[in-house]
Design a protein around this motif. Structure first.
Motif, PDB file in Angstrom:
ATOM      1  N   PRO A 117       0.829  -1.206   0.000  1.00 36.54           N
ATOM      2  CA  PRO A 117       0.000   0.000   0.000  1.00 36.54           C
ATOM      3  C   PRO A 117       0.867   1.261   0.000  1.00 36.54           C
ATOM      4  N   GLY A 118       0.504   2.184  -0.849  1.00 33.65           N
ATOM      5  CA  GLY A 118       1.196   3.476  -0.866  1.00 33.65           C
ATOM      6  C   GLY A 118       2.504   3.472  -1.646  1.00 33.65           C
ATOM      7  N   LEU A 119       3.111   2.308  -1.813  1.00 36.18           N
ATOM      8  CA  LEU A 119       4.416   2.237  -2.482  1.00 36.18           C
ATOM      9  C   LEU A 119       4.326   1.574  -3.845  1.00 36.18           C
ATOM     10  N   GLY A 120       3.556   0.474  -3.876  1.00 38.00           N
ATOM     11  CA  GLY A 120       3.547  -0.418  -5.029  1.00 38.00           C
ATOM     12  C   GLY A 120       3.132   0.215  -6.342  1.00 38.00           C
ATOM     13  N   PRO A 121       2.019   0.948  -6.345  1.00 36.95           N
ATOM     14  CA  PRO A 121       1.523   1.431  -7.639  1.00 36.95           C
ATOM     15  C   PRO A 121       2.530   2.322  -8.378  1.00 36.95           C
ATOM     16  N   ASP A 122       3.335   3.078  -7.627  1.00 34.57           N
ATOM     17  CA  ASP A 122       4.282   3.993  -8.275  1.00 34.57           C
ATOM     18  C   ASP A 122       5.677   3.392  -8.433  1.00 34.57           C
ATOM     19  N   ALA A 123       5.894   2.200  -7.878  1.00 36.03           N
ATOM     20  CA  ALA A 123       7.230   1.599  -7.974  1.00 36.03           C
ATOM     21  C   ALA A 123       7.527   1.250  -9.432  1.00 36.03           C
ATOM     22  N   VAL A 124       8.790   1.369  -9.807  1.00 31.25           N
ATOM     23  CA  VAL A 124       9.216   1.042 -11.175  1.00 31.25           C
ATOM     24  C   VAL A 124       9.931  -0.309 -11.118  1.00 31.25           C
ATOM     25  N   LEU A 125       9.326  -1.322 -11.733  1.00 33.12           N
ATOM     26  CA  LEU A 125       9.873  -2.685 -11.664  1.00 33.12           C
ATOM     27  C   LEU A 125      10.668  -2.992 -12.933  1.00 33.12           C
ATOM     28  N   ILE A 126      11.937  -3.312 -12.743  1.00 31.78           N
ATOM     29  CA  ILE A 126      12.839  -3.552 -13.880  1.00 31.78           C
ATOM     30  C   ILE A 126      13.349  -4.991 -13.828  1.00 31.78           C
ATOM     31  N   PHE A 127      13.239  -5.677 -14.952  1.00 32.27           N
ATOM     32  CA  PHE A 127      13.664  -7.083 -15.038  1.00 32.27           C
ATOM     33  C   PHE A 127      14.985  -7.156 -15.788  1.00 32.27           C
ATOM     34  N   LEU A 128      15.979  -7.777 -15.166  1.00 34.10           N
ATOM     35  CA  LEU A 128      17.251  -8.003 -15.867  1.00 34.10           C
ATOM     36  C   LEU A 128      17.195  -9.417 -16.451  1.00 34.10           C
ATOM     37  N   PRO A 166       6.962 -10.521 -18.086  1.00 37.45           N
ATOM     38  CA  PRO A 166       5.881  -9.599 -18.495  1.00 37.45           C
ATOM     39  C   PRO A 166       5.236  -8.822 -17.341  1.00 37.45           C
ATOM     40  N   GLU A 167       5.476  -9.264 -16.097  1.00 36.47           N
ATOM     41  CA  GLU A 167       4.895  -8.544 -14.954  1.00 36.47           C
ATOM     42  C   GLU A 167       5.654  -7.249 -14.658  1.00 36.47           C
ATOM     43  N   PHE A 168       6.799  -7.065 -15.291  1.00 36.11           N
ATOM     44  CA  PHE A 168       7.656  -5.919 -14.984  1.00 36.11           C
ATOM     45  C   PHE A 168       7.382  -4.752 -15.931  1.00 36.11           C
ATOM     46  N   ASP A 169       7.724  -3.550 -15.463  1.00 35.95           N
ATOM     47  CA  ASP A 169       7.499  -2.357 -16.287  1.00 35.95           C
ATOM     48  C   ASP A 169       8.503  -2.270 -17.433  1.00 35.95           C
ATOM     49  N   HIS A 170       9.729  -2.733 -17.168  1.00 38.68           N
ATOM     50  CA  HIS A 170      10.805  -2.619 -18.172  1.00 38.68           C
ATOM     51  C   HIS A 170      11.675  -3.865 -18.118  1.00 38.68           C
ATOM     52  N   THR A 171      12.315  -4.154 -19.236  1.00 36.57           N
ATOM     53  CA  THR A 171      13.333  -5.220 -19.274  1.00 36.57           C
ATOM     54  C   THR A 171      14.642  -4.647 -19.794  1.00 36.57           C
ATOM     55  N   VAL A 172      15.739  -5.026 -19.128  1.00 35.89           N
ATOM     56  CA  VAL A 172      17.074  -4.741 -19.652  1.00 35.89           C
ATOM     57  C   VAL A 172      17.739  -6.095 -19.880  1.00 35.89           C
ATOM     58  N   VAL A 173      18.237  -6.337 -21.080  1.00 31.81           N
ATOM     59  CA  VAL A 173      18.916  -7.602 -21.369  1.00 31.81           C
ATOM     60  C   VAL A 173      20.405  -7.433 -21.057  1.00 31.81           C
ATOM     61  N   ASN A 174      20.932  -8.307 -20.188  1.00 34.16           N
ATOM     62  CA  ASN A 174      22.342  -8.196 -19.796  1.00 34.16           C
ATOM     63  C   ASN A 174      23.232  -9.046 -20.698  1.00 34.16           C
ATOM     64  N   THR A 175      23.476  -8.516 -21.901  1.00 38.63           N
ATOM     65  CA  THR A 175      24.436  -9.164 -22.796  1.00 38.63           C
ATOM     66  C   THR A 175      25.825  -8.664 -22.455  1.00 38.63           C
ATOM     67  N   ASN A 176      25.906  -7.370 -22.267  1.00 36.88           N
ATOM     68  CA  ASN A 176      27.175  -6.712 -21.975  1.00 36.88           C
ATOM     69  C   ASN A 176      26.962  -5.853 -20.725  1.00 36.88           C
ATOM     70  N   VAL A 177      27.865  -5.968 -19.752  1.00 36.30           N
ATOM     71  CA  VAL A 177      27.651  -5.310 -18.452  1.00 36.30           C
ATOM     72  C   VAL A 177      27.526  -3.788 -18.600  1.00 36.30           C
ATOM     73  N   GLY A 178      28.429  -3.198 -19.388  1.00 39.42           N
ATOM     74  CA  GLY A 178      28.413  -1.733 -19.539  1.00 39.42           C
ATOM     75  C   GLY A 178      27.120  -1.248 -20.168  1.00 39.42           C
ATOM     76  N   ALA A 179      26.664  -1.973 -21.199  1.00 40.10           N
ATOM     77  CA  ALA A 179      25.437  -1.564 -21.891  1.00 40.10           C
ATOM     78  C   ALA A 179      24.220  -1.741 -20.977  1.00 40.10           C
TER      79      ALA A 179
END
Ligand code: ADP
Ligand code: 5GP
Length: 198
Positions: A117-128, A166-179
Motif C-alpha cells: 500500500p502506498g508504495l507499489g503502484p508507483d514503484a518502477v519494476l525492472i527485469f534483468l 511480463p509482470e515488470f514495467d521494463h526489461t534490460v537484457v544483460n548481454t554486456n555489463v556496460g550496456a
C-alpha cells in the motif's frame, strides 16, 4: 512555511539468480552515486569477500522470524533454501526525504512490493534478463560460489523467474555489463513504461 519535500521514487531490480544483477549494479553505483541502495537481510551464509552490513545484513533464522513478526520487512521471500527481506524503515525514510531508492530482490519480493500500500503502484519494476537460458546457466555455474545442490535449486527457480518478465514495467537484457548498466541508468533517470533495452 518550508516547501514540502517530494517523495522519492522506488526502483526494483529483479531477475534470475546468476543473470548479473550484482555485477551490473556495481557499475550503476558509480554512475548514479545519489541513488540509495537498500541492504537486505538474509539467512544465507556469507560468501568470501562479502561484508556484513554492506552486501547484506547476515542474520539467524530466529532474528529473521522476529523481523517478520514485528513488521520490519517491506517484503520477504524464501529463495533456494534461504530467507531474504528488505528492511522497511530505511526505505520509507529515504523515500520520504525525497531520495530515490533501488531494491535488488528476487521475483516473489518484487510482486510484494507491487502490492505494498502506498508504495507499489508507483514503484518502477525492472527485469534483468539473460541473453539466453544457456548463457544464464554458464554464468550461474561459472560464478563458482554455490555447491551443486544450490545451483540446481537456483536453476529451478530461474525457470519460474524468467516467466515473470511480463509482470515488470521494463526489461534490460544483460548481454554486456556496460550496456546493461547504461540501460538501467537511462530507466532510472527517466523513460517510458514498456521499453526493452537490448
Ligand atoms: P546475480 O547477482 O544476478 O546473481 P552476478 O552479478 O553474481 O549475478 O553474476 C553472475 C556471474 O555472471 C558472475 O560470475 C558475473 O561475473 C557474470 N556476469 C555478469 N554479467 C555478465 C555479462 N554481461 N557477461 C558475462 N558474464 C557476466
Ligand atoms: P544471492 O544469494 O545470490 O545474493 O541472492 C539470491 C536472490 O535473492 C537474488 O535473486 C537476489 O536478488 C535476491 N534477494 C536479495 N535480497 C533480497 C530481498 O531483500 N528480498 C528478496 N525478496 N530477494 C532478495
Amino acid at each position: 512555511m518550508p516547501e514540502p519535500v517530494s517523495q522519492g521514487r522506488l526502483f526494483v531490480l529483479s531477475g534470475p539468480s546468476g543473470v548479473g544483477k550484482s555485477t551490473v549494479l556495481a557499475q550503476v553505483r558509480s554512475l548514479l552515486p545519489d541513488l540509495w541502495y537498500s541492504v537486505s537481510a538474509t539467512t544465507r551464509a556469507m560468501r568470501p569477500g562479502e561484508v556484513d552490513g554492506e552486501n547484506y545484513h547476515f542474520v539467524t533464522e530466529e532474528r529473521f522470524r522476529h523481523l517478520i513478526s514485528t513488521g520490519r520487512l517491506l517484503e520477504h521471500a524464501h529463495f533456494a533454501g534461504n530467507w531474504y527481506g528488505t528492511p522497511r524503515d530505511p526505505v520509507e525514510e529515504r523515500l520520504a526525504a525525497g531520495e530515490d531508492v533501488l531494491l535488488e530482490i528476487e521475483v516473489q519480493g518484487a510482486r510484494q512490493v507491487r502490492q505494498a500500500p502506498g508504495l507499489g503502484p508507483d514503484a518502477v519494476l525492472i527485469f534483468l534478463a539473460p541473453p539466453s537460458v544457456d548463457e544464464l546457466i554458464r554464468r550461474l555455474v561459472g560464478r563458482g560460489t554455490e555447491d551443486r545442490a544450490t545451483i540446481e535449486a537456483r536453476l529451478a527457480a530461474a525457470r519460474n523467474e524468467l516467466a515473470a518478465e511480463p509482470e515488470f514495467d521494463h526489461t534490460v537484457v544483460n548481454t554486456n555489463v556496460g550496456a546493461a548498466a547504461a540501460g538501467l541508468v537511462q530507466l532510472v533517470t527517466g523513460s517510458r513504461p514498456g521499453s526493452r533495452v537490448p
